[in-house]
Enzyme design. Structure first.
Site, short mmCIF file in Angstrom:
data_model
loop_
_atom_site.label_atom_id
_atom_site.label_comp_id
_atom_site.label_asym_id
_atom_site.label_seq_id
_atom_site.Cartn_x
_atom_site.Cartn_y
_atom_site.Cartn_z
N LYS A 63 21.22 12.47 27.37
CA LYS A 63 20.77 13.76 26.83
C LYS A 63 19.89 13.49 25.62
O LYS A 63 20.30 12.70 24.75
CB LYS A 63 21.98 14.59 26.36
N LYS B 92 29.53 9.72 33.17
CA LYS B 92 29.58 10.99 33.91
C LYS B 92 30.94 11.06 34.60
O LYS B 92 31.17 10.46 35.64
CB LYS B 92 28.44 11.06 34.93
P1 NAD Z 1 26.91 17.04 39.01
O1 NAD Z 1 28.36 16.78 39.16
O2 NAD Z 1 26.01 16.07 39.65
O3 NAD Z 1 26.49 17.17 37.48
C1 NAD Z 1 26.84 18.23 36.62
C2 NAD Z 1 28.25 18.14 36.17
O4 NAD Z 1 28.51 16.88 35.60
C3 NAD Z 1 28.59 19.08 35.02
O5 NAD Z 1 28.83 20.37 35.49
C4 NAD Z 1 29.82 18.44 34.47
O6 NAD Z 1 30.94 18.96 35.14
C5 NAD Z 1 29.70 16.99 34.86
N1 NAD Z 1 29.69 16.03 33.75
C6 NAD Z 1 30.45 14.91 33.71
N2 NAD Z 1 30.24 14.23 32.60
C7 NAD Z 1 29.32 14.93 31.87
C8 NAD Z 1 28.70 14.71 30.62
N3 NAD Z 1 28.96 13.64 29.88
N4 NAD Z 1 27.81 15.63 30.19
C9 NAD Z 1 27.51 16.72 30.93
N5 NAD Z 1 28.07 16.96 32.15
C10 NAD Z 1 28.96 16.08 32.61
O7 NAD Z 1 26.54 18.42 39.51
P2 NAD Z 1 27.29 19.47 40.33
O8 NAD Z 1 26.25 20.46 40.60
O9 NAD Z 1 28.55 19.89 39.71
O10 NAD Z 1 27.76 18.76 41.65
C11 NAD Z 1 27.02 17.92 42.38
C12 NAD Z 1 27.96 16.82 42.83
O11 NAD Z 1 28.93 17.37 43.68
C13 NAD Z 1 27.21 15.77 43.58
O12 NAD Z 1 27.77 14.51 43.27
C14 NAD Z 1 27.51 16.12 45.01
O13 NAD Z 1 27.54 14.99 45.83
C15 NAD Z 1 28.87 16.75 44.91
N6 NAD Z 1 29.04 17.72 45.99
C16 NAD Z 1 29.56 17.26 47.12
C17 NAD Z 1 29.73 18.10 48.18
C18 NAD Z 1 30.34 17.58 49.45
O14 NAD Z 1 30.45 18.34 50.40
N7 NAD Z 1 30.77 16.34 49.48
C19 NAD Z 1 29.33 19.45 48.09
C20 NAD Z 1 28.78 19.88 46.89
C21 NAD Z 1 28.62 19.01 45.83
#
Ligand code: NAD
Length: 336
Positions: free
Chosen positions: A295, A118
């Protein structure tokens, strides 16, 4: 949570806190709390919503993807929504994920999984028409993203034309733009020397670099792209592989970069072995990963399972425990 009124109050607090953190993270590329803290609050919200389903509303951060696109960029409507992923933070949730799919499919046979690191960067959509890159966009809120075509064109490993002639006429390639760790260190040293803003971590540096109005700034930043899926496909669907891992191989044949650590596992137990293997590699990689993604590999199964509000039912992100340094970097960054 004991009573409905206590739950209502706590949900309101969590919603407003998380909405503000989302804005800082997704819109300003400037988080004010560590990810682990954000994840903890989101999990708390989801647990209360599960206990009191009548309090679940469509504007809840648990139902939404990302943040609103910046108005300075032209907007791009995603014909196929760009969703997020559900999370698992431990082995039990991984096993529960597999069980949920089997129950829904009313089958108990072993599921094959595409196993992927990821990557901790920014989701990007690349649209190719007749093999030519015609548009690049951010995920935005999943339905509308920002048009960043000029910027993605500056990323060295994104092909401007696809290789061969076996690609569909119109095909959307999805993946993650990341900044390498050594590129991040160099960039922050330079920013500090020049008295400019230093970035909290490579993810925020990548997001800030990609969402620039002047593509010369993006061009000077050490960004890389790795693909992890197809989005919209028009024309020649028959030539597409019937497994996700097969499609990733096709994307690679067309010239798109793939992560090296991809694999296929049979059943959740093999997935857990993959998780452990990648966790061990984590520190030796030149880019940040915050977990692994599993997946269901069979596309027919994916179609049968479908989606919920913000994520597919057939995929899960198994997150690594938060890294201490990240918190330290954030503490330093946000000291006044
Ligand atoms: P996510 O990052 O947990 O998961 C979805 C994302 O993973 C996809 O959109 C894609 O960009 C990514 N990804 C990477 N490798 C992938 C793969 N092999 N296949 C598919 N997708 C892949 O979800 P999110 O909704 O984008 O964000 C949540 C994350 O952002 C969490 O880790 C959260 O802690 C962080 N976040 C932090 C804050 C903060 O204030 N610190 C605020 C919002 C979100």
């Amino acid at each position: 949570m004991a009573t409905l009124s206590a739950a209502t109050l706590r949900i309101e607090q969590l919603k407003s806190q998380l909405t503000e953190y989302n804005y800082q993270y997704y819109v300003l590329d400037n988080p004010t709390v560590p990810d682990a803290e954000y994840d903890r609050l989101l999990l708390e919200l989801m647990e209360i919503e599960k206990e009191f389903p009548q309090l679940l509303s469509s504007d809840s951060p648990s139902q939404k993807v990302g943040g609103k696109p910046l108005l300075q960029f032209a907007q791009v409507e995603h014909e196929v929504p760009m969703l997020s992923l559900d999370n698992a933070f431990d082995e039990e949730s991984m096993l529960a994920f597999e069980k949920r799919m089997q129950d829904r499919l009313k089958r108990s046979d072993v599921i094959s999984y595409s196993c992927e690191p990821k990557l901790d960067g920014l989701a990007v959509s690349l649209l190719y028409e007749n093999g030519k890159l015609v548009r690049g966009a951010t995920r935005g809120d999943g339905r509308v993203g920002e048009n960043i075509t000029a910027n993605v064109r500056t990323i060295r490993n994104i092909p401007l034309s696809l290789r061969g002639d076996s690609f569909p006429q119109r095909v959307e390639v999805r993946g993650e733009v990341i900044m390498t760790r050594d590129g991040f260190t160099k960039l922050n040293n330079k920013q500090a020397q020049d008295g400019k803003k230093v970035f909290a971590n490579p993810r925020n540096a990548a997001a800030g670099s990609l969402r620039q109005l002047d593509s010369r700034i993006t061009a000077a930043r050490p960004l890389l792209f790795f693909t992890y899926s197809l989005g919209l496909v028009e024309g020649e669907q028959e030539s597409l592989a019937q497994t996700h891992s097969g499609r990733l191989q096709q994307l690679s044949d067309w010239g798109l970069p793939l992560s090296k650590e991809l694999d296929v596992a049979q059943g959740a137990v093999e997935c857990l072995e993959y998780y452990k293997k990648i966790a061990q590699l984590r520190d030796s990689l030149n880019y940040d990963i915050d977990g692994v993604v599993f997946k269901a590999d069979n596309i027919a199964l994916q179609e049968e399972l479908g989606f919920v509000a913000r994520a597919p039912r057939w995929a899960i992100a198994h997150k690594f425990p938060a890294q201490e340094e990240m918190t330290l970097v954030l503490d330093v960054e946000f000291q006044v």
